[in-house]
Every structure is written in C-alpha cells, then in structure tokens.
Design an enzyme around this catalytic site. Structure first.
Site, PDB file in Angstrom:
ATOM      1  N   SER A 256      92.415  40.746  14.576  1.00 58.39           N
ATOM      2  CA  SER A 256      91.934  40.131  13.337  1.00 58.39           C
ATOM      3  C   SER A 256      91.614  38.650  13.473  1.00 58.39           C
ATOM      4  O   SER A 256      90.777  38.138  12.738  1.00 58.39           O
ATOM      5  CB  SER A 256      92.965  40.337  12.237  1.00 58.39           C
ATOM      6  OG  SER A 256      94.221  39.831  12.624  1.00 58.39           O
TER       7      SER A 256
ATOM      8  N   HIS B  39      89.833  46.069  11.177  1.00 57.13           N
ATOM      9  CA  HIS B  39      88.576  45.328  11.347  1.00 57.13           C
ATOM     10  C   HIS B  39      87.499  46.128  12.071  1.00 57.13           C
ATOM     11  O   HIS B  39      86.411  45.617  12.321  1.00 57.13           O
ATOM     12  CB  HIS B  39      88.845  44.003  12.071  1.00 57.13           C
ATOM     13  CG  HIS B  39      89.737  43.121  11.272  1.00 57.13           C
ATOM     14  ND1 HIS B  39      89.267  42.312  10.261  1.00 57.13           N
ATOM     15  CD2 HIS B  39      91.082  42.977  11.280  1.00 57.13           C
ATOM     16  CE1 HIS B  39      90.277  41.692   9.694  1.00 57.13           C
ATOM     17  NE2 HIS B  39      91.395  42.077  10.296  1.00 57.13           N
TER      18      HIS B  39
ATOM     19  N   ASN C  91      86.226  39.119   4.604  1.00 56.67           N
ATOM     20  CA  ASN C  91      86.104  40.265   5.513  1.00 56.67           C
ATOM     21  C   ASN C  91      85.186  41.353   4.965  1.00 56.67           C
ATOM     22  O   ASN C  91      85.261  42.507   5.397  1.00 56.67           O
ATOM     23  CB  ASN C  91      87.489  40.875   5.760  1.00 56.67           C
ATOM     24  CG  ASN C  91      88.449  39.866   6.351  1.00 56.67           C
ATOM     25  OD1 ASN C  91      88.101  39.140   7.275  1.00 56.67           O
ATOM     26  ND2 ASN C  91      89.654  39.802   5.806  1.00 56.67           N
TER      27      ASN C  91
ATOM     28  N   LYS D  70      88.243  45.820   3.630  1.00 61.22           N
ATOM     29  CA  LYS D  70      87.410  44.930   4.431  1.00 61.22           C
ATOM     30  C   LYS D  70      85.967  45.452   4.436  1.00 61.22           C
ATOM     31  O   LYS D  70      85.297  45.330   3.435  1.00 61.22           O
ATOM     32  CB  LYS D  70      88.042  44.752   5.801  1.00 61.22           C
ATOM     33  CG  LYS D  70      89.284  43.864   5.615  1.00 61.22           C
ATOM     34  CD  LYS D  70      90.273  43.823   6.704  1.00 61.22           C
ATOM     35  CE  LYS D  70      91.409  42.891   6.275  1.00 61.22           C
ATOM     36  NZ  LYS D  70      92.639  43.099   7.000  1.00 61.22           N
TER      37      LYS D  70
ATOM     38  N   HIS E  84      99.091  42.314  13.821  1.00 59.59           N
ATOM     39  CA  HIS E  84      99.139  41.792  12.453  1.00 59.59           C
ATOM     40  C   HIS E  84     100.576  41.697  11.913  1.00 59.59           C
ATOM     41  O   HIS E  84     101.439  42.495  12.279  1.00 59.59           O
ATOM     42  CB  HIS E  84      98.328  42.745  11.573  1.00 59.59           C
ATOM     43  CG  HIS E  84      98.026  42.236  10.201  1.00 59.59           C
ATOM     44  ND1 HIS E  84      98.680  42.683   9.073  1.00 59.59           N
ATOM     45  CD2 HIS E  84      97.123  41.327   9.768  1.00 59.59           C
ATOM     46  CE1 HIS E  84      98.187  42.082   8.011  1.00 59.59           C
ATOM     47  NE2 HIS E  84      97.237  41.250   8.396  1.00 59.59           N
TER      48      HIS E  84
ATOM     49  N   GLU F 142      95.889  47.038  17.981  1.00 60.84           N
ATOM     50  CA  GLU F 142      94.735  47.049  17.068  1.00 60.84           C
ATOM     51  C   GLU F 142      93.479  47.312  17.868  1.00 60.84           C
ATOM     52  O   GLU F 142      93.406  46.930  19.041  1.00 60.84           O
ATOM     53  CB  GLU F 142      94.618  45.677  16.370  1.00 60.84           C
ATOM     54  CG  GLU F 142      95.869  45.327  15.590  1.00 60.84           C
ATOM     55  CD  GLU F 142      95.797  43.981  14.877  1.00 60.84           C
ATOM     56  OE1 GLU F 142      94.714  43.361  14.842  1.00 60.84           O
ATOM     57  OE2 GLU F 142      96.842  43.571  14.361  1.00 60.84           O
TER      58      GLU F 142
ATOM     59  N   ASP G 155      95.806  50.192  14.688  1.00 59.62           N
ATOM     60  CA  ASP G 155      95.358  49.569  13.445  1.00 59.62           C
ATOM     61  C   ASP G 155      93.861  49.278  13.573  1.00 59.62           C
ATOM     62  O   ASP G 155      93.446  48.504  14.433  1.00 59.62           O
ATOM     63  CB  ASP G 155      96.165  48.274  13.232  1.00 59.62           C
ATOM     64  CG  ASP G 155      95.807  47.538  11.941  1.00 59.62           C
ATOM     65  OD1 ASP G 155      94.629  47.571  11.537  1.00 59.62           O
ATOM     66  OD2 ASP G 155      96.711  46.911  11.355  1.00 59.62           O
TER      67      ASP G 155
END
Ligand SMILES: *Cc1c(COP(=O)(O)O)cnc(C)c1O
Length: 390
Positions: A183, A211, A48, A240, A136, A179, A208
């Site tokens: 992910s 990413h 990542n 990440k 997640h 998110e 979240d």
C-alpha cells in the site's frame, strides 16, 4: 476525567514533537481526480479511488435504488435475522469474479484482517505466522489479537522467507501473510514464486489484495487470479478501486462456513446496508469491462516513473498506480506535502507509524480519471518544489 485529558495531551504533544501529528481536514471529492478544500480545487493524488468509481453514475444509481427497495439498514447480523438474498447473490458474484469456490462479505478490510486472522489461528493452536515486514496495520492487529508473535521476513525477500520457514519446520501449521500490492510502496509480491514456496513447505497463504482488486490481474480480479487455486485465503476491499465500501474474503466453502461459525466480527456485527451492497453490485458489472481504464492507469504509472527517474528521483520498486517519493524525515515529508498543496496538488505525507522511521515519503496515488497533462503537471511541480539530490 481531568487526569485522562492531561494524559492525552501529553501523548499528543509527543506526537507533535516528532512531526507525526495528524488532523482531519474538511474536503469534498470533485470529478476528474479533483478535490475541493476550503473552496479551492486541488489536483488530487491522495485518494485510492483508482478507477474513479466512487463518483460513477451506475454505482450512485444502484446504491440509491437498493436503499429505496430494501431500506437504509440491514437491521441485524446475518445469523440473527437470516441473510438477505442480495447478500448471498453478491457473494456468489464475488466468488465468480475471484475464481474461488466461495466468498464472504465483511464490513471493512480493516475489520476483516483484524478478525479473520485470529479466527483462523484459533483453529490451529501453535501455528507459526510469517509476515512481510511491510504488511498493513490491520494484519498486524490481527496477529496481535491472536496473541501470536509474528515471524517477520524482509520485505519481498522470498529467500529470507524460505529460511525462516525452514527454521520453524516443527510448527503444526505455518501461515504466510503478505499483500499482492504494497500500500505504501506500490511494489508487488511475486505470487508465482510465493505459491511454489507455500506448496513446497506445505504452508498456508493469506493474501491481502486491497490495492490490486479492480486494478490488476485478468478483468481486474487481482493478482491471485494469476495463480488460480494457489492461495488459501484472499481478501480485498470495495473501498478502493471499487469506489464504495465493504470487504470480501474469498476461498473455499469450508473457509467461509468456518468464518460464519467462528468469526466474531461476522457474527456480532450488522450486515452491510443495501446501499453499500448496491454499489458493490454495480462495480461488479463495471470492473471486469474496464481494461481500457486499467491500461490508462498503468500507463500513468509508467509515465510518472520515467519522468521522475529522468529527473534523478529515487522511485523505489513500484510497478503500479502507487508511487512513493522518498523524503527520509517526517519533517521533510510534511514540508513537501505543504509545498505541493500551495501549488494546487494534494499528495499525502506518509510518516511513522505507517512506514518505518526514516522512510517517510509522499505517497502518490494515480487514477484512470487523471489526464496525461495532470501527470505532467505533477512531475513539473515535484521537480520545481522538491529538487531531488542532483
Ligand atoms: C486500506 C487497506 C485495508 C483496509 O481496508 P478498508 O476496507 O479501507 O478498511 C486493508 N489492507 C490494506 C493493505 C489496505 O491498504
């Protein structure tokens, strides 16, 4: 002891039987999106490190400088010995970067989600918590630790979210957890609509940005920065795109003060070490200036999807640097990953429990340090080795 060992072996045998066994392979990171395993160099699509910052000279330099200046460890929790001015300065920079009143550092994103969620829910007994089905593991863990039953809505289905919000009108507090970039699927939440829904239903939003931080939004500040002030609790990690380690929560001063006073993993865990903090500080210098790298990364995603679509692959709903290639069963995901590995390419086989049963896949994670030729080689290899249902 023998009793424990035999029970563990039984559990492992069960996992092996499902082709879900995992083990640790030794590998070292090499420049240009490469990874070396057993002396062999691979083109890597499994990490990542989206902007290649884990190997950037400025991060390495500042990490070692700060370790030289301030030592190898922080020595204690920040509440016990007092906080270093460097932690406070980095937090002020994070808040400025995220456009929030305040920010607070945590040891890792997993630890943050697992502890901040239950801490917030402690302040609001009988709260109802609405979670996207694909959030997640650390967020599920946080809900479980709080002892609340998640009310799950279908992935990115905001009509369904509104239905379940409506059917829990009586709850004293309602919190939506999702998110900004998922992910394992690489698709995004519609934050404009989500924040309008939260406002209309008087619900709290917990987002979240693991990413998205560094990759999307103005100056890489994440997608929360596209809806200023609309999200109550935003978290992200420095592990990440930021190339280092550690995590942040960003929001109001009251949020951060409350966590300092109540969050077990903040209170009872040692502060981030100087080297880790130095790397975060250096990444905060670089990330806002990396629009060219972000554009390159987005271009790689578009190039990959266009080519895969043309070859008949199902590319799902991704619009980002994370691209799944669906295989269905765990066995097929593992076999695909092995065939790519033999061709010199690393792509993670993602299996349950990370994704629902039947939704196993290869997860391709692109980097700005990959070249167009790397993407083309990936596509050619996928076409040759996986031959999609034509
Ligand atoms: C990786 C990840 C985390 C955990 O972050 P770490 O800092 O690596 O512990 C949390 N949430 C999501 C969505 C992630 O992908």
């Amino acid at each position: 002891m023998a009793n424990l060992a035999s029970r563990l072996e039984q559990a492992l045998d069960r996992v092996r039987g499902l082709s879900e066994y995992r083990s640790l392979a030794a590998a070292t990171i090499a420049p240009g999106g490469r990874l070396v395993r057993d002396g062999k160099s691979y083109l890597d699509f499994s990490s990542n490190d989206y902007l290649g910052l884990s190997q950037h000279p400025l991060l390495r330099q500042r990490a070692s400088e700060w370790a030289e200046l301030h030592g190898a460890g922080a020595g204690a929790s920040r509440l016990v010995t007092g906080t270093s001015p460097f932690h406070l300065a980095v937090e002020a920079r994070i808040a400025a970067f995220k456009g929030t009143e305040a920010a607070l550092l945590f040891a890792s994103g997993w630890q943050l989600n697992a502890s901040v969620l239950p801490t917030l829910l402690k302040a609001a007994p009988a709260a109802a918590i609405f979670t996207d089905r694909l959030i997640h593991a650390s967020l599920h863990h946080g809900c479980a630790a709080a002892g609340v039953r998640e009310i799950r809505f279908r992935h990115n289905d905001l009509d369904h979210l509104e239905e379940v919000l409506d059917s829990h009108r009586a709850a004293p507090l309602r919190m939506i957890v999702t998110e900004s970039v998922f992910s394992m699927d690489g698709d995004r939440a519609d934050l404009d609509r989500l924040s309008a829904i939260a406002r209309r239903h008087d619900a709290i939003l917990y987002l979240d940005e693991a990413h998205a931080t560094g990759v999307l939004g103005p100056r890489g500040a994440g997608l929360s920065a596209t809806v200023p002030g609309a999200i109550d609790v935003v978290m992200g990690t420095f592990s990440k795109a930021f190339g280092g380690f550690g995590a942040y929560v960003a929001g109001s001063r009251a949020l951060c003060d409350y966590l300092v006073n109540s969050c077990s993993s903040f209170i009872f865990s040692t502060a981030l070490p100087p080297a880790v903090l130095g790397a975060i500080d250096a990444a905060l210098d670089l990330v806002p200036t990396m629009d060219a790298e972000r554009a390159r990364l987005a271009g790689h995603g578009d190039r990959l999807r266009a080519a895969l679509r043309a070859e008949g692959f199902d590319v799902g709903a991704s619009t980002t640097q994370i691209q799944p290639v669906f295989t269905g069963t765990s066995e097929r995901a593992l076999a695909a990953s092995r065939r790519l590995e033999e061709a010199g390419i690393l792509a993670s086989a993602i299996r349950p429990p990370t994704v629902p049963r039947g939704a196993s896949r290869l997860r391709l994670a692109l980097r700005s340090t990959h070249s167009d030729e790397d993407i083309d080689r990936l596509v050619a290899t996928l076409v040759r080795e996986l031959a999609p249902a034509a």
